[in-house]
Every structure is written in structure tokens, then in C-alpha cells.
Design a protein around this motif. Structure first.
Motif, PDB file in Angstrom:
ATOM      1  N   LEU A   1       6.521  -4.046 -11.151  1.00 18.08           N
ATOM      2  CA  LEU A   1       5.483  -3.420 -10.331  1.00 18.08           C
ATOM      3  C   LEU A   1       4.225  -3.265 -11.168  1.00 18.08           C
ATOM      4  O   LEU A   1       4.287  -2.890 -12.341  1.00 18.08           O
ATOM      5  CB  LEU A   1       5.966  -2.030  -9.888  1.00 18.08           C
ATOM      6  N   ARG A   2       3.077  -3.563 -10.581  1.00 21.24           N
ATOM      7  CA  ARG A   2       1.812  -3.247 -11.247  1.00 21.24           C
ATOM      8  C   ARG A   2       0.731  -2.943 -10.227  1.00 21.24           C
ATOM      9  O   ARG A   2       0.794  -3.417  -9.073  1.00 21.24           O
ATOM     10  CB  ARG A   2       1.362  -4.384 -12.167  1.00 21.24           C
ATOM     11  N   PRO A   3      -0.269  -2.134 -10.613  1.00 23.09           N
ATOM     12  CA  PRO A   3      -1.354  -1.846  -9.673  1.00 23.09           C
ATOM     13  C   PRO A   3      -2.256  -3.063  -9.472  1.00 23.09           C
ATOM     14  O   PRO A   3      -2.411  -3.898 -10.366  1.00 23.09           O
ATOM     15  CB  PRO A   3      -2.121  -0.704 -10.349  1.00 23.09           C
ATOM     16  N   GLU A   4      -2.836  -3.142  -8.313  1.00 23.71           N
ATOM     17  CA  GLU A   4      -3.803  -4.197  -7.985  1.00 23.71           C
ATOM     18  C   GLU A   4      -4.869  -3.570  -7.095  1.00 23.71           C
ATOM     19  O   GLU A   4      -4.681  -3.409  -5.876  1.00 23.71           O
ATOM     20  CB  GLU A   4      -3.112  -5.361  -7.266  1.00 23.71           C
TER      21      GLU A   4
ATOM     22  N   THR B 284       4.527  -6.189  -6.388  1.00 22.19           N
ATOM     23  CA  THR B 284       5.916  -5.991  -6.806  1.00 22.19           C
ATOM     24  C   THR B 284       6.765  -7.190  -6.396  1.00 22.19           C
ATOM     25  O   THR B 284       6.442  -7.906  -5.441  1.00 22.19           O
ATOM     26  CB  THR B 284       6.495  -4.688  -6.213  1.00 22.19           C
TER      27      THR B 284
ATOM     28  N   ASP C  58       0.860  -1.186   0.000  1.00 20.45           N
ATOM     29  CA  ASP C  58       0.000   0.000   0.000  1.00 20.45           C
ATOM     30  C   ASP C  58       0.898   1.239   0.000  1.00 20.45           C
ATOM     31  O   ASP C  58       1.812   1.346   0.817  1.00 20.45           O
ATOM     32  CB  ASP C  58      -0.900  -0.003   1.241  1.00 20.45           C
TER      33      ASP C  58
ATOM     34  N   HIS D 145      -3.947  -1.213  -4.290  1.00 12.14           N
ATOM     35  CA  HIS D 145      -2.591  -1.544  -3.879  1.00 12.14           C
ATOM     36  C   HIS D 145      -1.704  -1.763  -5.105  1.00 12.14           C
ATOM     37  O   HIS D 145      -2.087  -1.476  -6.229  1.00 12.14           O
ATOM     38  CB  HIS D 145      -2.610  -2.796  -2.982  1.00 12.14           C
ATOM     39  N   TRP D 146      -0.503  -2.278  -4.847  1.00 10.56           N
ATOM     40  CA  TRP D 146       0.447  -2.614  -5.896  1.00 10.56           C
ATOM     41  C   TRP D 146       1.000  -4.007  -5.634  1.00 10.56           C
ATOM     42  O   TRP D 146       1.073  -4.449  -4.493  1.00 10.56           O
ATOM     43  CB  TRP D 146       1.628  -1.636  -5.923  1.00 10.56           C
TER      44      TRP D 146
ATOM     45  N   ARG E  50      -1.367   6.517  -5.825  1.00 11.87           N
ATOM     46  CA  ARG E  50      -2.583   5.844  -6.278  1.00 11.87           C
ATOM     47  C   ARG E  50      -2.686   6.073  -7.786  1.00 11.87           C
ATOM     48  O   ARG E  50      -3.105   7.134  -8.235  1.00 11.87           O
ATOM     49  CB  ARG E  50      -3.814   6.398  -5.572  1.00 11.87           C
ATOM     50  N   HIS E  51      -2.300   5.073  -8.563  1.00  5.35           N
ATOM     51  CA  HIS E  51      -2.272   5.222 -10.018  1.00  5.35           C
ATOM     52  C   HIS E  51      -2.866   3.971 -10.664  1.00  5.35           C
ATOM     53  O   HIS E  51      -2.139   3.132 -11.209  1.00  5.35           O
ATOM     54  CB  HIS E  51      -0.842   5.460 -10.507  1.00  5.35           C
TER      55      HIS E  51
END
Length: 394
Positions: free
Chosen positions: A260-263, A269, A241, A266-267, A246-247
């Protein structure tokens, strides 16, 4: 042994590769007797379940791009692709794209050469100057990069367990039989596999066998006296977090020492450990130090919004790592021509399962590759120590 105990094909391993092969075999030849044996149908330790569940077109070998071209269409229109009602609708493909960063002029040239090949096979890869990367993603620092390779469509992430469930349900509807049982041996007679021994059901005759055993694939080959350059490699994945970052539109970012990727909010990595090597197939202890010691500083240098970060949870998955060239090992084994391998995907197996399952089924039923020529990934190259290297291993 009575005739009803004999199967046309026995598949060892019932996660996404084995399930895909069963689906395509029973779709292409209705009535084919296919048995899929899976040691743990909770899939708690399967690479399928522990995957980051992404798909990309950005590979450095043309055959892998072709595999992904088919895969993304299959995944995007999953219900129609299966052709039978499997209780799974959309896989929720989210096409945020992949972004590979280069940090040298040589790296930029390689990205440009590879992108041209990818576009020739239908991908949408663009190589962007640093200022163009920042224009798309203003939250990134780009001072240390020379270029970014971005796929604006046909790349992203999806529901991994939905893919597996759909393959299994559709294969079962088409007549494949799935059992929870552990394979313990192969019977070899006259240069062919004639039976597979299961822990519970005993020895079962077959006309052909498929090794879809993931990280345990080498063990299955050893039963027949064959070597296979595949071993488990441990990967600790962190869900983090970052309230100042926040993207949700972010791509899957592949940087020098992490991805890395957004989820959702959250992210996700992870990184490759410096001392990367084989692990025990039952070793799922996390390397928790990797986030603070390796990843976090790099994240903060890439985007200042990662100044405040908390690890929310983590998990450990295994790559079925091909030590020769990090590419899949596919097709019949020359020394046992009715033993088919679908092994060694080195972290990109989930996304390749639609095309590879189709390819294995076509080869088994017709004697050769059909829809996509997968001969670059043949077992022969392993036996000849002739690497066919995939450079974009994430």
C-alpha cells in the motif's frame, strides 16, 4: 546486404530497459549504430507504464542494493544524470520510504540481518520496534507485528513515464534509432546472432543483439533454440479512496498479504494472488475480487481509518517473472555470446533500469562488468539451475 543496413547493436524492446541500454551505449561510444525495435510505442501494456513506479534500497541481496544505490541518485538528479537536454526535468521523486513489517521473532531477526547488509552498502535502513513504528505512523495498529524495517531516505516513488521518455529522448539525441516494429526472428550463424528480422523492415544484420522484451523475453530466446525461465504474471492494482485515512506522509507499506502507498488523495494497493502462476501475455482482465476478498480486511486490521473504502479505478500490469529465483537475468548468453539478456526482473525492473542499462552497455562494449559486478545475476546460474534468490519481492 549493404553495409548501411548493418547495425552494431539491435535492441528488441523499447520500454525502459531497452531505452536505458540504448542511452548508455550511445553515451559511452558516440557513433555506435544502435537500433531499438518496439512493437507498441503507446506502451499500453508495457510493464514500464503499468508499474507502481517505486524505488527502494531494501533488498536481500547486496547486488540489488548496489543497483538501487546508483538508481536513486540517477533518478533524483535526472536532468544532470542524462547529460543532454531530453525535455524531461525532475522525475518528482517522493522519498516517503518503504516500511516492511515482520510478524514473528524469526522475521524480526531476518529484517535486522538484512538491514545491516543494506547499511553496509550505504542505505539508511532502520529496524524499529512496534512502538517506534506507531510513533512514526500513529494511524497504524502494531499489536500483531514484531518489527518494522524502514528506509527514511532514498526510497519512494517517481514518474515512470518521465524516466522512459528521458531515456528515449537522450538516446535519440545521441544517435540511437527507434522504430515501431515487431521483431519476428533471429538469424544464428556460427554460434552468434548475425541478424534480427522485423515485421516491417525485414532482416537486418547486426554485430550484437539485446533481448529487452519484458514479458515476451522467452519467446525471443526460443527463436534461437534457447530456454529462458521468464513468464508473465498478472497483477491487479487498485486505486482506492479512504476518506478516514488521509496520510500523504505514509511510506510504501509491505505487509503480510499486500502492499500500500499513498497517491495524492488516494492510495494504491495490490496483492499476490494465492494461485499465482503464468498468464497469457495478452491477458489484462482484472481480478477485481482480490480487493474485497483479500486486501480490504487486512487494510482495516492494520489501520481503522480504512473502515470506509471505495475503489476509484484499477489497472492490470504484468511482472516479467523469473521462475528460478525472482532476480534479473543479465548479460551475454554463454551459447550465443553476442546475445545479451536483460530480463526477468519480477516486478523491480523500472527502478533497476539506470544501473542495469549501464551494466549491459559496459559489458557489451568492454567484455565484462565494470561499474557494478553483476555476475551474481548472470545467465550461467539459470543454465546451471543455481538460484540466487531475492527474498524481498513485492
Amino acid at each position: 546486404m549493404e553495409q548501411q543496413d548493418r547495425y552494431d547493436v539491435i535492441i528488441i524492446g523499447g520500454a525502459v530497459m531497452g531505452a536505458s541500454a540504448a542511452f548508455w551505449l550511445t553515451r559511452m561510444q558516440p557513433g555506435l549504430r544502435v537500433l531499438v525495435a518496439e512493437r507498441d510505442t503507446s506502451f499500453a501494456q508495457a510493464s514500464t507504464a503499468l508499474s507502481v513506479a517505486s524505488i527502494r534500497q531494501q533488498f536481500t541481496t547486496a547486488v540489488n542494493v548496489e543497483i538501487s544505490r546508483f538508481g536513486v541518485g540517477f533518478i533524483r538528479d535526472f536532468r544532470e544524470s542524462l547529460g543532454v537536454e531530453a525535455g524531461v526535468g525532475s522525475l518528482g521523486l517522493r522519498e516517503n520510504g518503504y516500511l516492511f513489517l515482520s510478524h514473528s521473532d524469526e522475521g524480526r531477526v531476518i529484517l535486522e540481518e538484512v538491514a545491516a547488509m543494506q547499511r553496509a552498502h550505504g542505505a539508511a535502513t532502520e529496524v524499529l520496534a512496534p512502538e517506534a513504528v506507531q510513533a512514526l505512523f500513529p494511524w497504524m495498529q502494531v499489536e500483531d507485528i514484531t518489527a518494522g524495517s524502514f528506509g527514511s531516505r532514498d526510497e519512494g516513488w517517481f514518474d515512470n513515464m518521465g524516466l522512459l521518455a528521458g531515456f528515449r529522448a537522450a538516446a535519440r539525441a545521441q544517435g540511437a534509432e527507434f522504430v515501431t516494429d515487431r521483431a519476428t526472428g533471429l538469424t544464428v550463424e556460427g554460434g552468434r546472432v548475425t541478424a534480427v528480422t522485423l515485421e516491417k523492415r525485414g532482416t537486418i544484420a547486426c554485430a550484437a543483439a539485446i533481448n529487452a522484451a519484458g514479458t515476451r523475453a522467452a519467446e525471443i530466446c526460443r527463436w534461437a533454440g534457447l530456454d529462458l525461465a521468464v513468464e508473465p504474471r498478472k497483477r491487479t492494482v487498485f486505486v482506492i479512496d479512504a476518506p478516514n485515512a488521509r496520510h500523504p506522509e505514509a511510506p510504501l507499506l509491505v505487509d503480510a498479504g499486500y502492499y500500500l502507498r499513498p497517491e495524492h488523495e488516494h492510495w494504491i494497493t495490490a496483492t499476490v494472488p494465492q494461485d499465482d502462476g503464468p498468464c497469457d501475455p495478452d491477458d489484462f482482465d482484472p481480478d477485481l475480487h482480490l480487493f474485497e476478498d483479500v486486501i480490504w480486511e487486512q487494510l482495516y486490521n492494520r489501520a481503522p481509518g480504512f473502515d470506509a473504502v471505495k475503489v476509484v479505478r484499477h489497472w492490470v500490469g504484468h511482472y516479467a517473472y523469473n521462475t528460478l529465483d525472482q532476480n534479473a537475468i543479465l548479460g551475454p548468453h554463454p551459447e550465443l555470446p553476442n546475445l545479451f539478456l536483460m530480463n526477468g526482473f519480477s516486478g523491480h525492473g523500472l527502478q533497476q533500469s539506470p544501473a542495469v542499462g549501464r551494466g549491459i552497455a559496459e559489458h557489451l562494449l568492454t567484455g565484462g562488468w565494470q561499474s557494478i559486478d553483476l555476475s551474481d545475476l548472470s545467465v550461467a546460474r539459470m543454465l546451471e539451475n543455481r538460484p540466487f534468490r531475492e527474498r524481498a519481492v513485492v
